[in-house]
Design an enzyme around this catalytic site. Sequence first.
Site, mmCIF file in Angstrom:
data_model
loop_
_atom_site.group_PDB
_atom_site.id
_atom_site.type_symbol
_atom_site.label_atom_id
_atom_site.label_comp_id
_atom_site.label_asym_id
_atom_site.label_seq_id
_atom_site.Cartn_x
_atom_site.Cartn_y
_atom_site.Cartn_z
ATOM 1 N N LYS A 290 73.876 10.930 28.866
ATOM 2 C CA LYS A 290 73.958 12.371 28.591
ATOM 3 C C LYS A 290 73.032 13.177 29.486
ATOM 4 C CE LYS A 290 73.955 15.474 24.555
ATOM 5 N NZ LYS A 290 73.687 15.538 23.083
ATOM 6 N N LEU A 291 72.047 12.507 30.092
ATOM 7 C CA LEU A 291 71.025 13.155 30.915
ATOM 8 C C LEU A 291 70.278 14.223 30.132
ATOM 9 C CD1 LEU A 291 72.531 13.439 34.528
ATOM 10 C CD2 LEU A 291 71.002 11.698 33.580
ATOM 11 N N THR B 138 64.720 -1.808 18.317
ATOM 12 C CA THR B 138 63.260 -1.763 18.435
ATOM 13 C C THR B 138 62.594 -2.548 17.315
ATOM 14 O OG1 THR B 138 61.354 -0.246 18.290
ATOM 15 C CG2 THR B 138 63.355 0.426 17.168
ATOM 16 N N ASP B 139 61.384 -3.013 17.566
ATOM 17 C CA ASP B 139 60.609 -3.659 16.510
ATOM 18 C C ASP B 139 60.118 -2.667 15.465
ATOM 19 O OD1 ASP B 139 58.749 -2.386 18.108
ATOM 20 O OD2 ASP B 139 57.452 -4.125 18.386
ATOM 21 N N GLU B 140 60.222 -1.373 15.752
ATOM 22 C CA GLU B 140 59.719 -0.375 14.800
ATOM 23 C C GLU B 140 60.550 -0.311 13.526
ATOM 24 O OE1 GLU B 140 58.293 3.371 16.306
ATOM 25 O OE2 GLU B 140 58.208 2.583 18.348
ATOM 26 N N TYR C 23 62.749 8.387 13.786
ATOM 27 C CA TYR C 23 63.209 7.537 14.890
ATOM 28 C C TYR C 23 63.521 6.130 14.394
ATOM 29 C CZ TYR C 23 62.669 4.099 18.606
ATOM 30 O OH TYR C 23 62.842 3.014 19.416
ATOM 31 N N LYS D 241 67.179 4.085 13.945
ATOM 32 C CA LYS D 241 67.451 2.836 14.653
ATOM 33 C C LYS D 241 67.765 1.716 13.666
ATOM 34 C CE LYS D 241 67.492 1.863 18.368
ATOM 35 N NZ LYS D 241 68.656 1.842 19.298
ATOM 36 N N ASN E 32 58.013 -1.474 25.667
ATOM 37 C CA ASN E 32 58.249 -1.720 27.087
ATOM 38 C C ASN E 32 57.327 -0.874 27.963
ATOM 39 O OD1 ASN E 32 61.468 -2.923 27.887
ATOM 40 N ND2 ASN E 32 60.683 -2.851 25.804
ATOM 41 N N PHE F 227 53.135 6.486 26.505
ATOM 42 C CA PHE F 227 51.705 6.199 26.524
ATOM 43 C C PHE F 227 51.190 5.697 27.876
ATOM 44 C CE2 PHE F 227 48.226 3.115 25.502
ATOM 45 C CZ PHE F 227 47.257 4.061 25.217
ATOM 46 N N GLN G 39 49.038 7.973 30.857
ATOM 47 C CA GLN G 39 47.649 7.717 31.250
ATOM 48 C C GLN G 39 47.536 7.428 32.748
ATOM 49 O OE1 GLN G 39 46.273 8.726 28.664
ATOM 50 N NE2 GLN G 39 48.026 8.259 27.343
ATOM 51 N N LYS H 282 44.216 10.252 27.590
ATOM 52 C CA LYS H 282 44.116 10.695 26.202
ATOM 53 C C LYS H 282 44.413 9.511 25.279
ATOM 54 C CE LYS H 282 43.685 15.061 27.505
ATOM 55 N NZ LYS H 282 43.751 14.904 28.967
ATOM 56 N N TYR I 217 44.975 8.431 21.245
ATOM 57 C CA TYR I 217 45.178 8.845 19.856
ATOM 58 C C TYR I 217 44.107 8.223 18.956
ATOM 59 C CZ TYR I 217 49.947 10.693 20.560
ATOM 60 O OH TYR I 217 51.040 11.426 20.936
ATOM 61 N N ASP J 253 45.199 12.134 16.171
ATOM 62 C CA ASP J 253 46.124 11.017 15.997
ATOM 63 C C ASP J 253 47.501 11.513 15.587
ATOM 64 O OD1 ASP J 253 46.985 8.434 15.952
ATOM 65 O OD2 ASP J 253 45.654 7.753 14.344
#
Length: 332
Positions: free
Chosen positions: A34-35, A121-123, A148, A152, A178, A188, A192, A203, A205, A270
């Site tokens: 979808k960009l 995802t593992d989440e 999120y 999933k 990943n 993240f 950085q 930065k 959290y 956080d």
Amino acid sequence: MTRLLVTGGAGFIGSNFVHHVIAHTEHQVTVLDKLTYAGNRASLAGLPDDRVTFVQGDIADAALVDELTSRADAVVHYAAESHNDNSLHDPRPFLDTNIVGTYTLLEAARRHDVRFHHISTDEVYGDLELDDPQRFTETTPYSPSSPYSSTKAGSDLLVRAWVRSFGVRATISNCSNNYGPYQHVEKFIPRQITNVIRGIRPKLYGAGENVRDWIHADDHSSAVMAILDRGTIGETYLIGADGEKNNRQVVEQILELMDQPQDAYEHVTDRAGHDLRYAIDSTKLRTELGWMPQYGDFTRGLAATIDWYRAHEDWWAPSKDATEAFYAGKGQ
């Protein structure tokens, strides 16, 4: 010759997969993306036109998805809204893409009897205590904690239902965090790295004790190929590279590799509901399919990633200022 339809193939993990397929197979690839802000056409630059076709479109567009699926031998479904912070700000796009989009793809795969692999995802498993000796496995109960991860989880359950109810030839993989080339600077590690390149302090959290199980995107790609080639229909495989690090350790390692003092970072507010720890047990993938990561050493993979961002400022610079302005407004 296999014809792959790769959804989200201009995003971070999807584009790495397309590069991997072109480098290691003779497959033809159609990318459907979808960009949105997280997709970047430039992530596919340099790939051969006679093997990679790009289509801009929405995975919830049933007519388009049906047409593309009818010409494919397999669908590899990476497309997703995937940023936790964004899901807390506006959950609706996560429902539209992760739930409705996955349903649309599954129905097309069902109609055309096309092999389907779903990237997750593992989440979906929630989080672990920092001192918990356990890791997530394929039998860990789902316990998502954000819009999120809950969407999933819902998309995973749709895939399982379509396998059992309709005989769709599908597999699922749940992967840990990943890192690598082509990752948006809101994330993240690239945030950085690009901060240091720009002379901005990284930065962190909170106290930075949150643990993630890092895997290089190349290793994720090779694992997905192994599942496509040798995976058992209806099965779930967890993908991980034994790369547990807390966020403070990652920031300090980035600073060290970039010749900066290890304490040259700032603590910021956080994230709401920030999961403590993710950890993947990828024994099933390794023993049943014979897969092994190439970047078993996180430091080596991180150094290669830093080199990539240093060499490709033209790729990430256009989105850097807006990303930092957004986080500055949140005190992060």
